[in-house]
Design an enzyme around this catalytic site. Structure first.
Site, mmCIF file in Angstrom:
data_model
loop_
_atom_site.group_PDB
_atom_site.id
_atom_site.type_symbol
_atom_site.label_atom_id
_atom_site.label_comp_id
_atom_site.label_asym_id
_atom_site.label_seq_id
_atom_site.Cartn_x
_atom_site.Cartn_y
_atom_site.Cartn_z
ATOM 1 N N THR A 15 -42.985 12.403 -56.597
ATOM 2 C CA THR A 15 -42.297 12.710 -55.340
ATOM 3 C C THR A 15 -41.408 11.558 -54.889
ATOM 4 O OG1 THR A 15 -44.059 14.180 -54.660
ATOM 5 C CG2 THR A 15 -42.694 13.306 -52.896
ATOM 6 N N SER A 60 -46.311 13.995 -61.840
ATOM 7 C CA SER A 60 -47.482 13.303 -62.390
ATOM 8 C C SER A 60 -48.523 14.223 -63.024
ATOM 9 C CB SER A 60 -48.115 12.377 -61.361
ATOM 10 O OG SER A 60 -48.879 13.073 -60.415
ATOM 11 N N THR A 92 -48.229 11.154 -56.949
ATOM 12 C CA THR A 92 -49.532 10.837 -56.367
ATOM 13 C C THR A 92 -50.666 11.694 -56.923
ATOM 14 O OG1 THR A 92 -49.085 12.357 -54.558
ATOM 15 C CG2 THR A 92 -48.534 10.042 -54.198
ATOM 16 N N ASP A 93 -50.323 12.840 -57.509
ATOM 17 C CA ASP A 93 -51.388 13.766 -57.914
ATOM 18 C C ASP A 93 -52.370 13.141 -58.904
ATOM 19 O OD1 ASP A 93 -50.182 15.594 -56.279
ATOM 20 O OD2 ASP A 93 -49.530 16.953 -57.857
#
Ligand code: ASP
Length: 339
Positions: A15, A60, A92-93
């Site tokens: 992101t 990710s 971030t995942d």
């Protein structure tokens, strides 16, 4: 040290690097290079000489272990070339997993800091530039040395071993549920609550930078009869190199699932972790079929304080060296699975 210190920034996508062509700003995908991320942070060039490299442009969920091991190789090379610290940006995942995989093998005193963003660069209040600035300050700080891999997010600093993404949308999505963050960046100063310390890194077997053992994570559930685990076992001896179970509570499963665990543990390493998101697996409290005592007697090993995804990565990293004897497995989880 004289001159302006260098911080190397490697961008993997996510992101923080995602933009949209849609009129409503939706459907974002990773497009921005590392240079563009750096250009969006006012004043960054005044605190460090930045060496920016785009290593990948992936969401990710599509990162994998070989990509992270290549990132490790890049990070080692830039530090050996003189960088005072390293920052990796990504989605971030899976950030909690990449950071931990890097940490398992990071064998330099220099800080390696992972960060990302919850809001994309085109929206109001984008958090990427602030997180990147915090990460660079953290990578520059001498107090960050000898701490392994850190995660910088929302002005907080977390140890890779304990950090988790705990919210799907909030800008304060990252927490270390068991022990809390170890530091903060306040008015540009990096401050830690605990002295520098770390578990010794694992050795990366030569030529294994692209190795990829298969270690599935199996979540248990109400009424689990071991169907998924038995189906994996029926896949044959070449199917898996180990299995991690995300168990109930302190690492428990049903009586029928416990039998499947025993069958699997006779073939490959099995680790049981807690699916609760916080707290350790038990050692000696419960004695019923499927409890920690029963699973251990059947040959499985408790993950300790490691979450299921981190336990999976530790088993994956150990399996890079070949079949993992149970005694080594237990010793590694004892060493790395507790603070
Ligand atoms: N939501 C994700 C992010 O924060 C997307 C990804 O992980 O790439 O970056």
């Amino acid at each position: 040290m004289t001159g302006t210190p260098t911080v190397a920034i490697g961008a993997l996508g996510g992101t923080i690097a995602s933009t949209s062509n849609a009129t409503d700003g939706g459907e974002i995908v990773p497009t921005l290079s590392a240079e563009r991320l750096v250009a969006a942070v006012p004043g960054l060039g005044e605190i460090a000489a930045i060496r920016a490299e785009t290593l990948a442009q992936l969401p990710s969920p599509s990162l994998d272990e070989p990509t992270i091991l290549r990132t490790l190789g890049w990070a080692r090379a830039v530090v050996d070339a003189g960088a005072r610290g390293v920052v990796v940006t990504q989605g971030t995942d899976t950030l909690e997993e990449s950071a931990y995989l890097l940490d398992l093998f990071w064998d330099r005193p220099e800080p390696l800091v992972v960060t990302g963003a919850m809001r994309s660069p085109q929206v109001a209040g984008a958090d990427g530039p602030a997180n990147l600035l915090t990460a660079v300050r953290c990578a520059l700080a001498s107090v960050s040395r000898e701490r392994g891999v850190l995660v910088a997010f929302d002005d907080e600093l977390h140890q890779a071993r304990w950090v988790a993404k705990t919210d799907s949308m909030s800008t304060s999505a990252f927490r270390s549920p068991v022990f809390g963050p170890i530091g903060r960046c306040v008015e540009g100063e990096v401050v830690y609550a605990v002295p520098a310390a770390r578990v010794p890194p694992l050795r990366l077997p030569p030529g294994q930078e692209t190795g990829d053992p298969r270690v599935p994570l199996v979540a248990t559930y109400l009424g689990d009869d071991g169907y998924v685990l038995d189906a994996i076992r029926a896949g044959g001896a070449n199917g898996v190199d180990g299995v991690v179970i995300a168990g109930f509570g302190a690492g428990h499963v049903s009586a029928r699932m416990a039998e499947a665990v025993g069958r699997m543990a006779g073939r490959v390493p099995v680790v049981f972790a807690s699916r609760t998101g916080s707290g350790p697996t038990g050692r000696a409290m419960y004695g019923y079929p499927g409890s920690e005592i029963d699973l251990t007697a059947r040959g499985a090993v408790g993950a300790g304080w490691l979450s299921p995804v981190k336990a999976r990565l530790l088993l994956w990293a150990l399996a890079l060296h070949g079949p993992v004897p149970r005694s080594d497995l237990a010793a590694e989880f004892e060493l790395r699975g507790r603070p």
